[in-house]
Scaffold this active site. Structure first.
Site, PDB file in Angstrom:
ATOM      1  CG  ASP A 168      22.714  40.569 -20.157  1.00  0.00           C
ATOM      2  OD1 ASP A 168      22.830  39.491 -19.567  1.00  0.00           O
ATOM      3  OD2 ASP A 168      21.733  41.337 -20.002  1.00  0.00           O
ATOM      4  CE  LYS A 191      24.063  35.468 -19.933  1.00  0.00           C
ATOM      5  NZ  LYS A 191      23.714  36.892 -20.054  1.00  0.00           N
ATOM      6  CG  HIS A 192      20.501  31.377 -19.252  1.00  0.00           C
ATOM      7  ND1 HIS A 192      21.247  31.290 -20.419  1.00  0.00           N
ATOM      8  CD2 HIS A 192      20.120  32.680 -19.135  1.00  0.00           C
ATOM      9  CE1 HIS A 192      21.298  32.477 -20.994  1.00  0.00           C
ATOM     10  NE2 HIS A 192      20.631  33.341 -20.231  1.00  0.00           N
ATOM     11  CG  ASP A 205      17.093  35.448 -17.790  1.00  0.00           C
ATOM     12  OD1 ASP A 205      17.327  36.665 -17.926  1.00  0.00           O
ATOM     13  OD2 ASP A 205      17.279  34.617 -18.700  1.00  0.00           O
ATOM     14  NE  ARG A 244      22.895  34.979 -25.314  1.00  0.00           N
ATOM     15  CZ  ARG A 244      21.860  34.973 -24.476  1.00  0.00           C
ATOM     16  NH1 ARG A 244      20.679  34.510 -24.887  1.00  0.00           N
ATOM     17  NH2 ARG A 244      21.993  35.408 -23.242  1.00  0.00           N
ATOM     18  CG  HIS A 252      13.871  36.815 -24.023  1.00  0.00           C
ATOM     19  ND1 HIS A 252      14.911  35.955 -24.252  1.00  0.00           N
ATOM     20  CD2 HIS A 252      14.393  37.875 -23.356  1.00  0.00           C
ATOM     21  CE1 HIS A 252      16.026  36.466 -23.766  1.00  0.00           C
ATOM     22  NE2 HIS A 252      15.741  37.625 -23.204  1.00  0.00           N
TER      23      HIS A 252
END
Length: 565
Positions: free
Chosen positions: A89, A190-191, A277, A160, A203
């Site tokens: 990443d 992504k995503h 992921d 991001r 997460h």
């Protein structure tokens, strides 16, 4: 030394055993800067598709190149000699695994690049990032982020993303994909189908996006459609529940055939590699056991299963899939289709070419790349407002209070490097005190600092997720009440600065705390360069309260779509 290139992907799949085909569907993580014995054993068995690096695996360019070479040489020695996809990443900004203090170039975040509005510059930066990755044997970047950041409370996407405009995100995302390809690295957008409008970090738990399909088409899906047209090598799934598409309650997109096959494969026509992921994230692992996760991900259409941490979980998933193939629960044709897509990507991106470790120090962190990072940063710095305290003047006492943000989210493992700020300020203004503190300001007393400085000093104050850390707001209030001039440095989302619009004397947005952005920001504070960035997300700065804007105040507004070439 170059490894043998792989044969035609379809022919090679026909020669593979079921174990070899299933093995290609796994990308695994590990601890340490040297490949552990268990990993080398799996590589030697010829049934592993790839590995993923984190900063825990990186100690410098030479070491990383040697690690990659050891893994690829092990793969080359197997029966079919299929090379590994070595992923990472490396997004820029807050999410990088190849750090500047480890000898690599730390480029600005995607949102900072969004502020440049330059597709050409984004492509240049991506190509340079790819050249550094390829120099140390990394051939698969899990980037760019194609999420549209519509929600300033999103705890995991933030800077991001390239921004809040789907057209801008699409344009710059395509530019990044082209740059990675130019540098010899496969790109994984992504995503899918979008993680930008959530308030939950996948997460930690399962986010829910309740938007209608019409809204998804108008916002979230646009950048992914553009990436497909650009021939992106791979897409990564989101552990997000979309109830307007998937009727099964709590089923993440990663495990949803309606999302992965119905929407992505059939409707949008994607035939590249579909990567999950990490399957150990709580957004997906919270509701399913590892064996069921593996089966459901493959049934949904995943080609490449990412398992970043536990060797035991990796082994359970691999054995579960292989058993399912041997017993007929999953057809060999289904597995062969995934193996083909993965091998085709490896062939197209020449993943079998090994790095030469001796070249790594020459190609990673080179002066030309560092200069490019600074160039990009200078075009990104954005002025929010100034009540006449900028540029900073020699002879005035300056103290910088900056958070060592470290790992603010589960996606980050980069390290904040604040020394460039102190070095640049000291060079221009003389001795400058730097106070590094955590975002919650624990251990820091604004009252003590104000009492020590007195009126007339200037405090540079870093804003990092200020809504979540109200101590930052109170500290600025205290410093201003004591007669200090306060200049805010936005080190994450632009909306952080909104909390200080009636408090601080000036505010400059840097979008991240990478060395290049910090240096470029200081240059603006000193009047060496004019701020050139345009807001990539909506902002609403209004100097409110009982302090109306003074003559000459600069008030920001949201920049429109479109880029400058």
């Amino acid at each position: 030394m170059a490894l043998n290139p792989i044969q035609d992907a379809r022919q090679l799949v026909a020669e593979m055993t079921p174990a070899e085909q299933v093995g290609q569907m796994f990308m695994v993580g590990f601890a340490g800067t040297v490949a552990p014995a268990w990993l080398l054993d799996r590589v030697a068995q010829g049934n592993l598709g790839g590995v993923i690096y984190f900063s825990r695996n990186v100690a410098g360019p030479r070491q990383t190149a040697e690690l990659s070479a050891s893994l690829q040489h092990g793969a080359a020695a197997t029966r079919l000699g299929i090379p590994l996809a070595i992923g990472i990443d490396q997004e820029g900004g807050t999410v990088v695994r190849l750090p500047a203090d480890g000898g690599f170039t730390h480029f600005p975040s995607q949102m900072a690049m969004g502020a440049t509005r330059s597709a050409a510059l984004v492509r240049q930066v991506a190509a340079a990032m790819a050249r550094e990755m390829r120099a140390v044997g990394i051939n698969f970047n899990l980037a760019p982020v194609l999420d549209v950041n519509h929600n300033p409370d999103n705890p995991v996407i933030g800077v991001r993303s390239f921004g809040a405009d789907p057209m801008l995100v699409a344009e710059l995302g395509v530019a990044a994909i082209s740059g990675y390809r130019e540098g010899g690295v496969a790109a994984c957008g992504k995503h899918f189908p979008g993680h930008g409008d959530t308030t939950v970090d996948s997460h930690l738990a399962l986010p829910v996006i309740p938007h209608s399909r019409r809204r998804l088409d108008a916002v979230e899906l646009g950048p992914f459609r553009a990436a497909l047209r650009a021939g992106v090598d791979a897409l990564m799934t989101a552990h997000v529940f979309f109830p307007q598409i998937e009727p099964e309650a709590g089923l993440p997109a990663t495990l949803s055939p309606r999302v992965m096959q119905g929407l992505l494969r059939q409707e949008l026509g994607f035939d590249g590699v579909l990567c999950t992921d990490c399957l150990e994230m709580r957004g997906v692992a919270g509701g399913f056991a590892p064996d069921e996760l593996a089966l459901r991900a493959v049934a949904a259409g995943a080609d490449l299963l990412l398992v970043s941490h536990s060797p035991d979980v990796q082994q359970v998933m691999l054995e579960t899939l292989l058993h399912a193939v041997r017993t007929g629960r999953i057809s060999i044709e289904r597995v062969a289709a995934s193996a083909f897509r993965i091998l085709r990507m490896k062939q197209h991106r020449q993943m079998g070419v090994a790095p030469a470790p001796a070249l790594a120090p020459e190609l990673a962190g080179i002066a030309a790349h560092r200069a490019l990072a600074i160039t990009a940063a200078r075009q990104a710095v954005t002025l929010a407002w100034d009540r006449g305290v900028l540029p900073l003047q020699p002879g005035r006492r300056v103290v910088a209070v900056l958070p060592r943000s470290g790992r603010l989210t589960q996606a980050e493992d980069s390290r904040t490097v604040l020394e460039p700020v102190q070095a640049v300020l000291a060079r221009e203004l003389g001795a400058v005190e730097l106070i590094a503190c955590p975002p919650d300001l624990q251990g820091f007393s604004a009252a003590d600092l104000a009492g020590r400085l007195g009126a007339g000093a200037t405090v540079l104050f870093g804003a990092v997720r200020s809504g979540a850390y109200p101590a930052q707001i109170e500290a600025v209030r205290t410093l201003r009440a004591a007669g200090c001039a306060v200049v805010m440095l936005g080190l994450r989302l632009p909306q952080d600065l909104e909390y200080f619009q009636g408090l601080a004397d000036a505010a400059v947005d840097l979008y991240d705390d990478s060395p290049a952005m910090l240096q470029a920001g200081v240059e603006v504070l000193l009047g060496r360069r004019a701020p050139a960035g345009q807001w990539p997300v909506p902002v609403a700065f209004q100097l409110g309260g009982n302090q109306p804007p003074e003559t000459g105040d600069f008030l920001c507004s949201s920049g429109g779509a479109g880029s400058k070439q």
